[in-house]
Design a protein around this motif. Sequence first.
Motif, PDB file in Angstrom:
ATOM      1  N   ALA A  47       0.467  -1.397  -0.193  1.00 34.86           N
ATOM      2  CA  ALA A  47      -0.232   0.267   0.123  1.00 34.86           C
ATOM      3  C   ALA A  47       0.928   0.929   0.129  1.00 34.86           C
ATOM      4  CB  ALA A  47      -0.927   0.072   1.695  1.00 34.86           C
ATOM      5  N   LYS A  48       2.076   1.209   0.370  1.00 33.98           N
ATOM      6  CA  LYS A  48       2.986   2.748   0.815  1.00 33.98           C
ATOM      7  C   LYS A  48       4.231   1.450   0.920  1.00 33.98           C
ATOM      8  CE  LYS A  48       1.647   2.800   5.150  1.00 33.98           C
ATOM      9  NZ  LYS A  48       1.641   3.589   6.682  1.00 33.98           N
ATOM     10  N   TRP A  56      -5.105  -7.144  -2.977  1.00 39.44           N
ATOM     11  CA  TRP A  56      -6.578  -6.201  -2.722  1.00 39.44           C
ATOM     12  C   TRP A  56      -7.172  -6.555  -3.432  1.00 39.44           C
ATOM     13  CZ3 TRP A  56      -5.067  -2.399   1.360  1.00 39.44           C
ATOM     14  CH2 TRP A  56      -3.865  -2.426   1.418  1.00 39.44           C
ATOM     15  N   GLY A 143      -7.578  -7.077   0.497  1.00 38.85           N
ATOM     16  CA  GLY A 143      -7.168  -6.353   1.567  1.00 38.85           C
ATOM     17  C   GLY A 143      -5.645  -6.981   2.416  1.00 38.85           C
ATOM     18  N   GLU A 168     -14.700   4.473  -4.111  1.00 40.50           N
ATOM     19  CA  GLU A 168     -13.473   4.217  -3.089  1.00 40.50           C
ATOM     20  C   GLU A 168     -13.787   3.379  -2.393  1.00 40.50           C
ATOM     21  OE1 GLU A 168     -10.565   6.638  -0.367  1.00 40.50           O
ATOM     22  OE2 GLU A 168     -11.986   7.787  -0.616  1.00 40.50           O
ATOM     23  N   ALA A 174      -5.075   1.824   3.790  1.00 39.24           N
ATOM     24  CA  ALA A 174      -5.044   2.746   2.051  1.00 39.24           C
ATOM     25  C   ALA A 174      -7.340   2.772   1.410  1.00 39.24           C
ATOM     26  CB  ALA A 174      -4.689   1.056   1.733  1.00 39.24           C
ATOM     27  N   SER A 175      -6.351   2.902   0.022  1.00 38.77           N
ATOM     28  CA  SER A 175      -7.862   2.969  -0.342  1.00 38.77           C
ATOM     29  C   SER A 175      -7.790   2.520  -1.513  1.00 38.77           C
ATOM     30  CB  SER A 175      -9.105   4.827   0.091  1.00 38.77           C
ATOM     31  OG  SER A 175      -9.297   4.792   0.954  1.00 38.77           O
ATOM     32  N   LEU A 176      -8.997   1.621  -2.151  1.00 35.51           N
ATOM     33  CA  LEU A 176      -9.339   1.034  -3.507  1.00 35.51           C
ATOM     34  C   LEU A 176      -9.959   2.452  -4.213  1.00 35.51           C
ATOM     35  CD1 LEU A 176      -9.337  -2.653  -3.364  1.00 35.51           C
ATOM     36  CD2 LEU A 176      -7.443  -1.887  -4.248  1.00 35.51           C
ATOM     37  N   SER A 232      -7.113   1.318  -8.681  1.00 33.67           N
ATOM     38  CA  SER A 232      -5.870   1.293  -7.987  1.00 33.67           C
ATOM     39  C   SER A 232      -5.762   1.375  -6.301  1.00 33.67           C
ATOM     40  CB  SER A 232      -5.279   2.715  -8.459  1.00 33.67           C
ATOM     41  OG  SER A 232      -4.644   3.717  -7.903  1.00 33.67           O
ATOM     42  N   LEU A 233      -4.463   1.964  -5.999  1.00 35.46           N
ATOM     43  CA  LEU A 233      -4.105   2.869  -4.523  1.00 35.46           C
ATOM     44  C   LEU A 233      -3.663   3.630  -4.743  1.00 35.46           C
ATOM     45  CD1 LEU A 233      -2.277  -0.535  -3.255  1.00 35.46           C
ATOM     46  CD2 LEU A 233      -4.085  -0.277  -2.658  1.00 35.46           C
TER      47      LEU A 233
END
Length: 644
Positions: A47-48, A56, A143, A168, A174-176, A232-233
């Motif tokens: 996610a980062k 995900w 996720g 979203e 995190a978000s998708l 997308s993330l």
Amino acid sequence: MTHAPWGELSFASRLEWLDTNSRGFYAMGTPAGIRTRRYHGLLVGPAKPQAPQCVWVNAVEEEISFGGELHLLHAHQYAGVVVPKGYEAIAKFQATPCPTWLYRLGEASLEKELLLVENQPAVLLRYCCSENARMRLRPLVSGRHHHQLFSESVEAPFQTVYRGESVELRREDASLYFDGEFQHFQAAPDWYFRFEYAKEKNRGLDFREDLYTPGIFELDLPADTWVSFRISLAPPQDWSAREALNWREGKQARFPRPKNMDQRLANAARHFIFHRDSGPSVIAGYPWFTDWGRDTFISLPGLLLAQPNHADTCLAAQIIQQFLQLRSHGLIPNRITDDGSTPEYNSIDATLWMFIAIFYWREAGGDRNLFRDTFYPALIEILATLERGTLYAIHCDPSDGLLSAGTMETQLTWMDARVYGVPVTPRFGKAVEINALWYNALRLLTDWARELGDFPTEKHFGALANRTISGFTTLFWHEAGGYLFDVIRPGYRDTRIRPNQLFAISLPYPLVVRSKAEQILGVVEEYLLTPFGLRTLSPQDPQYKARYEGGPENRDGAYHQGTVWPWLFGPYMRACLRTRGRHAEEVNRCRKLLEPLLESLDEGCLEQIAEVYDADAPHRPGGTPAQAWSVAEIRWLLAKELRS
């Protein structure tokens, strides 16, 4: 594989496909659409930065309607049943440049492409139907960490937020984001229960999972027109059909349609090079490995230097430099963790393999100034530290110049499997391939010191190299067997027949003269050589394991106790060519030996080579379905050693 029976479940669910985006993300699945591993998903990645790999988007259910007919294109494995049977409509599948399906739907056809977007944490789905049609997409998401499985929770794992032309799915970390050419989103949160993953079941692991869906996206498909949908993330930004085509063309540029085996292996190799924020690195294998020092430097020549160009040579230099910056106590990391925690240094050969990789990097035109100013001082420091002693009882024995490493509790060589914390193949002491690598590192540094006019360094390490080869020659030869001991330590000589002795012949500076080298090759060919690589132990040994199968304990117990490794074709064939000469007959014999393995690019994970194979026929693939050093060594052999 144009005429393959893609619509047959037994065929299309047995194979796998892989896509990557050079940023550490991967997508993986079967042509049939059935997920057979916990790692299968359409968007898998962090996610980062310095976050773990997470699945995900596990799947997207696809329904298409036109002319009053509804066609279900997806498929799921539940207990004893596969429903629906969308795979029956698959007429063709190809893995390069990106996974692509052609469906026959009565008189109509539908083409689908799936690709991870370069430099984005995103997956793009593209559809083109020969008729005006309506597509309904239902994402199945989790996720979760890619090693784990997901179960129904009381609350929805994501909060659904409408954002104009996008949707979203939000949670704390995190978000998708879903955007693209969809006309409508129908919120229909729900759970799907008890999917089954056949390969996990066979591996003796948990194999059932529940997944969450937020609802359904509806897309209009005008006839003969590509329509795109992105997940997308990263927060959505405006993009057009033209930009989606650019992403597709970027994938084509990275993985061009291959015209021969060299190009197929070059495409396979590119999947393993990825970029962290700190710089480029090498994924050891998909789907579950991260970047390992040992795997990186065994693989580096074949991945980046087999067909050298300036860009790849620079990439190789950056990878070397990154590992040198992470060195500690004379060692480079054995494994760089994917969660940003402290790297692991429990290896002796990773550091020594780096010297070999630097040798080939220099041969490929590596920057001499970078070597002189940055690499060379670090290499002197490393060998000096190993000589006087460092972590894990690693030290040079002054009586014979040989490198000793480890204790009864440690596993520092590539044969590093454990069962219940106990080493399966305890190789502490003076291991044969470690000392072959040690001697080569000493000789290479001596050469480089001479080239740079550094007489004190040349004198010191040259003298140590002479002592090492003298000690090796005296202590490692097993006269009665006609081969080399695998490990020696006070009061112990390991007579088991393993492939590790090949490195005493195959590295740039051999330690065995020709007559003994031929004896070693004869023993290796009698007991270890198979059509898919070399066994790790002779079948005559009582500890030999014919099959790599069962639960984790069984598989780890067989990992280096007979199991075949394709990457060992590299040292074996280099040893053959050095000992017997690089004449046409020997080159052709070696090329012939590789044919079954090259044919496996159409089996297992398409366009890739597996990590291991069963020791006995039929040699079934196992381990990771796509392994860096398997691909790299075969690519190097064909490009460098076995050229016609």
